[in-house]
Design a protein around this motif. Structure first.
Motif, PDB file in Angstrom:
ATOM      1  N   UNK A 151       0.824  -1.202   0.000  1.00 28.15           N
ATOM      2  CA  UNK A 151       0.000   0.000   0.000  1.00 28.15           C
ATOM      3  C   UNK A 151       0.860   1.254   0.000  1.00 28.15           C
ATOM      4  N   UNK A 152       0.300   2.314  -0.543  1.00 31.74           N
ATOM      5  CA  UNK A 152       0.884   3.649  -0.436  1.00 31.74           C
ATOM      6  C   UNK A 152      -0.037   4.449   0.478  1.00 31.74           C
ATOM      7  N   UNK A 153       0.534   5.025   1.503  1.00 27.33           N
ATOM      8  CA  UNK A 153      -0.255   5.734   2.512  1.00 27.33           C
ATOM      9  C   UNK A 153       0.139   7.209   2.520  1.00 27.33           C
ATOM     10  N   UNK A 154      -0.855   8.081   2.384  1.00 21.94           N
ATOM     11  CA  UNK A 154      -0.619   9.524   2.410  1.00 21.94           C
ATOM     12  C   UNK A 154      -1.521  10.125   3.486  1.00 21.94           C
ATOM     13  N   UNK A 155      -0.911  10.460   4.620  1.00 24.08           N
ATOM     14  CA  UNK A 155      -1.661  10.952   5.776  1.00 24.08           C
ATOM     15  C   UNK A 155      -1.416  12.441   5.972  1.00 24.08           C
ATOM     16  N   UNK A 156      -2.469  13.141   6.364  1.00 26.30           N
ATOM     17  CA  UNK A 156      -2.388  14.574   6.675  1.00 26.30           C
ATOM     18  C   UNK A 156      -2.959  14.800   8.070  1.00 26.30           C
ATOM     19  N   UNK A 157      -2.231  15.553   8.889  1.00 32.56           N
ATOM     20  CA  UNK A 157      -2.671  15.885  10.237  1.00 32.56           C
ATOM     21  C   UNK A 157      -2.355  17.356  10.503  1.00 32.56           C
ATOM     22  N   UNK A 158      -3.178  17.978  11.311  1.00 32.99           N
ATOM     23  CA  UNK A 158      -2.882  19.348  11.713  1.00 32.99           C
ATOM     24  C   UNK A 158      -1.579  19.366  12.501  1.00 32.99           C
ATOM     25  N   UNK A 159      -0.802  20.423  12.331  1.00 30.37           N
ATOM     26  CA  UNK A 159       0.438  20.531  13.103  1.00 30.37           C
ATOM     27  C   UNK A 159       0.148  20.734  14.594  1.00 30.37           C
ATOM     28  N   UNK A 160      -1.092  21.049  14.947  1.00 34.60           N
ATOM     29  CA  UNK A 160      -1.455  21.097  16.369  1.00 34.60           C
ATOM     30  C   UNK A 160      -1.436  19.688  16.962  1.00 34.60           C
ATOM     31  N   UNK A 161      -1.666  18.688  16.109  1.00 32.01           N
ATOM     32  CA  UNK A 161      -1.617  17.285  16.529  1.00 32.01           C
ATOM     33  C   UNK A 161      -0.209  16.722  16.337  1.00 32.01           C
ATOM     34  N   UNK A 162       0.377  16.982  15.180  1.00 34.74           N
ATOM     35  CA  UNK A 162       1.700  16.456  14.842  1.00 34.74           C
ATOM     36  C   UNK A 162       2.592  17.614  14.394  1.00 34.74           C
ATOM     37  N   UNK A 163       3.295  18.260  15.331  1.00 38.22           N
ATOM     38  CA  UNK A 163       4.134  19.404  14.960  1.00 38.22           C
ATOM     39  C   UNK A 163       5.312  19.028  14.073  1.00 38.22           C
ATOM     40  N   UNK A 164       5.876  17.836  14.309  1.00 37.34           N
ATOM     41  CA  UNK A 164       7.077  17.413  13.576  1.00 37.34           C
ATOM     42  C   UNK A 164       6.853  16.016  13.006  1.00 37.34           C
ATOM     43  N   UNK A 165       6.611  15.877  11.715  1.00 31.22           N
ATOM     44  CA  UNK A 165       6.340  14.553  11.139  1.00 31.22           C
ATOM     45  C   UNK A 165       7.516  13.588  11.236  1.00 31.22           C
ATOM     46  N   UNK A 166       8.730  14.097  11.450  1.00 28.82           N
ATOM     47  CA  UNK A 166       9.888  13.212  11.591  1.00 28.82           C
ATOM     48  C   UNK A 166       9.845  12.409  12.888  1.00 28.82           C
ATOM     49  N   UNK A 167       8.941  12.781  13.812  1.00 28.03           N
ATOM     50  CA  UNK A 167       8.827  12.039  15.068  1.00 28.03           C
ATOM     51  C   UNK A 167       8.146  10.684  14.889  1.00 28.03           C
ATOM     52  N   UNK A 168       7.414  10.514  13.795  1.00 33.25           N
ATOM     53  CA  UNK A 168       6.676   9.262  13.574  1.00 33.25           C
ATOM     54  C   UNK A 168       7.634   8.176  13.094  1.00 33.25           C
ATOM     55  N   UNK A 169       7.564   7.017  13.751  1.00 33.09           N
ATOM     56  CA  UNK A 169       8.384   5.888  13.352  1.00 33.09           C
ATOM     57  C   UNK A 169       7.617   4.947  12.457  1.00 33.09           C
ATOM     58  N   UNK A 170       7.505   3.690  12.872  1.00 30.30           N
ATOM     59  CA  UNK A 170       6.819   2.698  12.044  1.00 30.30           C
ATOM     60  C   UNK A 170       5.321   2.921  12.013  1.00 30.30           C
TER      61      UNK A 170
END
Length: 255
Positions: A151-170
């Motif tokens: 699968x190809x996954x393209x997720x969008x979240x408000x930066x109020x929820x996820x300020x830094x996307x590099x914090x997400x691991x697996x």
């Protein structure tokens, strides 16, 4: 191999010649004569061995490529496609890809395409309920299981929820859970799709192959939207199942 491409056995009245050749190759794959990953001779060589025209050979090969039975790699040739185990996913459970594969005892890998913070698109503004000046964190990745891209996954979240996307691991859901912001319910829309060249290449299939497009909006317990995810799944690898129950008598229309 010689028997498969022998000029003998092509009969008039048994259907178009390209279909006869197509059936021979498909039968060889079924019997294991052509196992997954095996390479086929070049079209000109098959034409010479069978006595068929290159146009006829090309038509047979193209039909099997369109079915996903063969794959063509530019500069390398034509190969028998790897067997992909079909997976069934229940639509009644709100799980992440990582959790779903873990329950099956399968490994999970993520190939990151991009992680960024951007201005939202109109679609993201509507889905996430964003205001003027809000920004979105975008995560785009290929999800693999046991080395196979699914699968190809393209997720969008408000930066109020996820300020830094590099914090997400697996797992995005695992990260959200540590912050008490994992979705507890979601609305999903599923539609058929033919994969474009870029997405097909990422998933290891032929351009135009069948896929499933899933759009998910995830909500917190208080009704706030937390994620807007658009995914593309390989059509040859996934079945989605949902349990249906008879509506109570009070909700059923008469006769």
């Amino acid at each position: 191999m010689e028997e498969m491409f022998s000029p003998e056995g092509f009969a008039t009245g048994a259907g178009p010649l390209y279909l006869q050749l197509q059936r021979r190759i498909a039968d060889a794959m079924t019997r294991g004569v052509l196992p997954p990953g095996a390479s086929l001779p070049a079209e000109r060589d098959i034409a010479a061995m069978t006595g068929l025209s290159r146009v006829t050979v090309r038509k047979a090969i193209e039909a099997l490529v369109a079915q996903g039975a063969l794959v063509q790699r530019r500069g390398s040739g034509t190969f028998v496609a790897p067997r992909v185990e079909r997976l069934e996913q229940a639509l009644s459970l709100l799980t992440s890809f990582t959790e779903d594969m873990a329950r099956r005892g399968k490994s999970v890998e993520s190939f990151w395409i991009s992680r960024s913070v951007q201005s939202p698109t109109p679609e993201e503004v509507m889905a996430l309920g964003l205001g003027a000046g809000d920004r979105v964190a975008r995560l785009e990745r290929v999800r693999r299981s046991d080395g196979v891209p699914l699968a190809i996954e393209r997720a969008s979240l408000s930066t109020q929820v996820l300020p830094d996307p590099d914090q997400v691991g697996t797992s995005l859901y695992a990260w959200l859970e540590t912050r008490g912001q994992r979705p507890v319910r979601a609305v999903q829309r599923i539609s058929a799709a033919n994969l474009g060249p870029r997405d097909a290449e990422l998933l290891g299939v032929t351009a135009g192959a069948a896929g499933l497009r899933i759009e998910r909006i995830g909500y917190l317990a208080n009704g706030r939207v937390v994620e807007f995810t658009r995914s593309l799944y390989r059509g040859d690898a996934y079945d989605f199942a949902v349990e249906l129950k008879l509506a109570p008598d009070t909700e059923r229309a008469p006769g």
